[in-house]
Write an enzyme that holds these catalytic residues in place. Structure first.
Site, short mmCIF file in Angstrom:
data_model
loop_
_atom_site.label_atom_id
_atom_site.label_comp_id
_atom_site.label_asym_id
_atom_site.label_seq_id
_atom_site.Cartn_x
_atom_site.Cartn_y
_atom_site.Cartn_z
N ILE A 18 0.83 -1.22 0.00
CA ILE A 18 0.00 0.00 0.00
C ILE A 18 0.86 1.26 0.00
CG2 ILE A 18 -0.34 0.25 2.52
CD1 ILE A 18 -2.94 0.77 -0.32
N SER A 40 11.95 0.68 7.14
CA SER A 40 11.42 -0.60 6.67
C SER A 40 12.60 -1.56 6.65
CB SER A 40 10.86 -0.41 5.25
OG SER A 40 9.85 -1.34 4.96
N ARG A 41 12.35 -2.80 7.09
CA ARG A 41 13.46 -3.72 7.28
C ARG A 41 14.09 -4.14 5.96
NH1 ARG A 41 9.79 -8.01 10.01
NH2 ARG A 41 8.83 -7.44 8.02
N LYS A 94 -5.46 1.62 7.89
CA LYS A 94 -6.58 0.88 8.46
C LYS A 94 -6.20 -0.59 8.56
CE LYS A 94 -8.20 -1.70 5.91
NZ LYS A 94 -7.88 -2.83 4.96
N ASP A 172 -10.14 -7.78 6.72
CA ASP A 172 -9.20 -6.75 6.24
C ASP A 172 -9.87 -5.93 5.13
OD1 ASP A 172 -6.33 -5.59 6.02
OD2 ASP A 172 -6.88 -6.17 3.99
P1 NAP Z 1 2.46 -5.53 3.19
O1 NAP Z 1 2.93 -5.04 1.89
O2 NAP Z 1 2.42 -7.00 3.42
O3 NAP Z 1 3.28 -4.93 4.43
C1 NAP Z 1 3.78 -3.62 4.48
C2 NAP Z 1 5.20 -3.65 4.98
O4 NAP Z 1 5.22 -3.70 6.41
C3 NAP Z 1 6.01 -4.85 4.57
O5 NAP Z 1 6.51 -4.70 3.26
C4 NAP Z 1 7.10 -4.91 5.62
O6 NAP Z 1 8.23 -4.17 5.18
C5 NAP Z 1 6.50 -4.19 6.83
N1 NAP Z 1 6.37 -5.08 7.98
C6 NAP Z 1 6.77 -4.82 9.23
N2 NAP Z 1 6.50 -5.82 10.04
C7 NAP Z 1 5.89 -6.75 9.34
C8 NAP Z 1 5.37 -8.03 9.64
N3 NAP Z 1 5.41 -8.54 10.87
N4 NAP Z 1 4.82 -8.74 8.64
C9 NAP Z 1 4.77 -8.24 7.38
N5 NAP Z 1 5.24 -7.01 7.05
C10 NAP Z 1 5.81 -6.28 8.01
O7 NAP Z 1 1.00 -4.98 3.52
P2 NAP Z 1 0.11 -3.88 2.78
O8 NAP Z 1 -0.78 -4.54 1.80
O9 NAP Z 1 0.95 -2.76 2.35
O10 NAP Z 1 -0.84 -3.48 4.01
C11 NAP Z 1 -0.37 -2.70 5.10
C12 NAP Z 1 -1.58 -2.07 5.78
O11 NAP Z 1 -2.26 -1.28 4.80
C13 NAP Z 1 -2.61 -3.09 6.29
O12 NAP Z 1 -3.15 -2.68 7.50
C14 NAP Z 1 -3.68 -3.10 5.21
O13 NAP Z 1 -4.96 -3.41 5.70
C15 NAP Z 1 -3.63 -1.66 4.74
N6 NAP Z 1 -4.12 -1.49 3.35
C16 NAP Z 1 -3.68 -2.30 2.36
C17 NAP Z 1 -4.22 -2.17 1.08
C18 NAP Z 1 -3.76 -3.04 -0.08
O14 NAP Z 1 -4.35 -2.95 -1.17
N7 NAP Z 1 -2.73 -3.85 0.05
C19 NAP Z 1 -5.20 -1.22 0.83
C20 NAP Z 1 -5.56 -0.37 1.85
C21 NAP Z 1 -5.03 -0.53 3.12
P3 NAP Z 1 9.70 -4.61 5.65
O15 NAP Z 1 9.79 -6.09 5.49
O16 NAP Z 1 10.60 -3.85 4.71
O17 NAP Z 1 9.80 -4.18 7.08
#
Ligand code: NAP
Length: 312
Positions: A18, A40-41, A94, A172
């Protein structure tokens, strides 16, 4: 100073899906903020100073006043607390946390620190949500049907956190529907029944059927499902004595009795950053926990059924 004059340095935590899809382009399009660092890690943004951990970023850049947390909900609280204790304004993806009580703790801390805290609900800024809210205000509502069905493999490829406790599973995306419903509906409703369908190898549900009580008597149900291949459905259908409204495509389009009355392009995340700029300027808190309350109620009240194991 007007909001458009705000020129605040901002950092993103959690450079993942996101952050790349929405936050980074929206910050670039918002004069009020400049992206000055990331924490970010495993990833970063070209040309922007990069840290593995937020504490190092906060120490190295005292001038960065705003922190936008884009990590999964299970790990967001510690960083939010860290940023607030360091006197920074905080924006939360969110859902705002893994539990209601941790978000209450953040609200109290933001208040004590005199900084802004913003729990975002991006779907509320979809193009037709306000038109739907206005249309509904004077209607006699008889039935509401929320249908949020999508393919988890398409929208969340390889994201294991969504299947781990605190990751919410199908809630989610489902919480986006609840954020829209609570924005447009003219009165408060509460959950009365929930059936939750858990893959036998996962901590979180892949589908949920919900029933709500509307004190004025309208029937209200929601069906969330992550097993939908083919066309994807993010609709809220509302029958009233004065006609039937369908808010479709996640809030982008509104039709009444089959005729389109509103629609427009997606500026959800730009709207979020514009709102964050207002809150930062005024040092205010905007945290609406109603969508998360419904989810919490569903986990409290829900009947659990085991369904087929899920593997990517
Ligand atoms: P994601 O890509 O899986 O995770 C975001 C980043 O968080 C990862 O790349 C990771 O970066 C870091 N991170 C830190 N601790 C983590 C852990 N324990 N497990 C996994 N990642 C971890 O997720 P996302 O889709 O961007 O979603 C993040 C948030 O945005 C959620 O709450 C989601 O509901 C919300 N959101 C997502 C979307 C969508 O379309 N994907 C839309 C609206 C809202 P590092 O490994 O570099 O630390």
């Amino acid at each position: 100073m007007s909001v458009s004059d705000l020129a605040a340095d901002l950092a993103i935590v959690g450079v993942g899906k996101i952050a790349r899809d929405q936050h980074i382009p929206s910050i670039a399009a918002t004069p009020a903020f400049a992206l000055k660092a990331t924490a970010s890690r495993n990833s970063g943004v070209d040309g922007v100073p990069r840290f593995e951990h937020l504490e190092d970023l906060l120490d190295a850049h005292p001038e960065i006043s705003c922190i936008s947390l884009c990590t999964p909900p299970q790990v967001r609280y510690d960083d939010a607390r860290r940023a607030l204790l360091a006197g920074r304004h905080v924006m939360l993806e969110k859902p705002p946390g893994a539990t209601l009580s941790e978000v209450h703790d953040l609200i109290a801390l933001a208040r004590a620190q005199g900084v802004a805290l913003f729990a975002t609900w991006h779907s509320r800024h979809a193009a037709s949500v306000q038109a739907a809210r206005k249309w509904l205000q004077d209607k006699d509502i008889t039935r509401v049907e929320v249908i949020w069905k999508e393919d988890v493999r398409r929208w969340h490829p390889g994201q294991d956190w969504i299947w781990q406790a605190g990751g919410l599973g199908v809630f989610d995306p489902g919480i986006n529907a609840l954020s829209v419903l609570s924005e447009i509906y003219p009165r408060a409703v509460h959950l009365t029944q929930a059936d939750l369908f858990f893959p036998e190898n996962r901590d979180t549900p892949i589908a949920a059927d919900l029933t709500f009580n509307d004190p004025c008597g309208a029937e209200m149900t929601a069906a969330f499902d992550w097993r939908q291949t083919g066309p994807q459905t993010w609709d809220i259908r509302i029958e009233t004595a004065q006609g039937t409204a369908t808010l479709s495509d996640g809030g982008a389009n509104l039709s009444v009795d089959g005729e389109k009355v509103n629609g427009g392009p997606d500026h959800e995340y730009r709207a979020l950053y514009a709102r964050f700029a207002e809150l930062v300027e005024r040092r205010e808190i905007d945290v609406d926990l109603r969508p998360m309350l419904h989810v919490s109620d569903a986990f409290t009240l829900g009947r659990r059924q085991a369904v087929a194991a899920f593997d990517w």
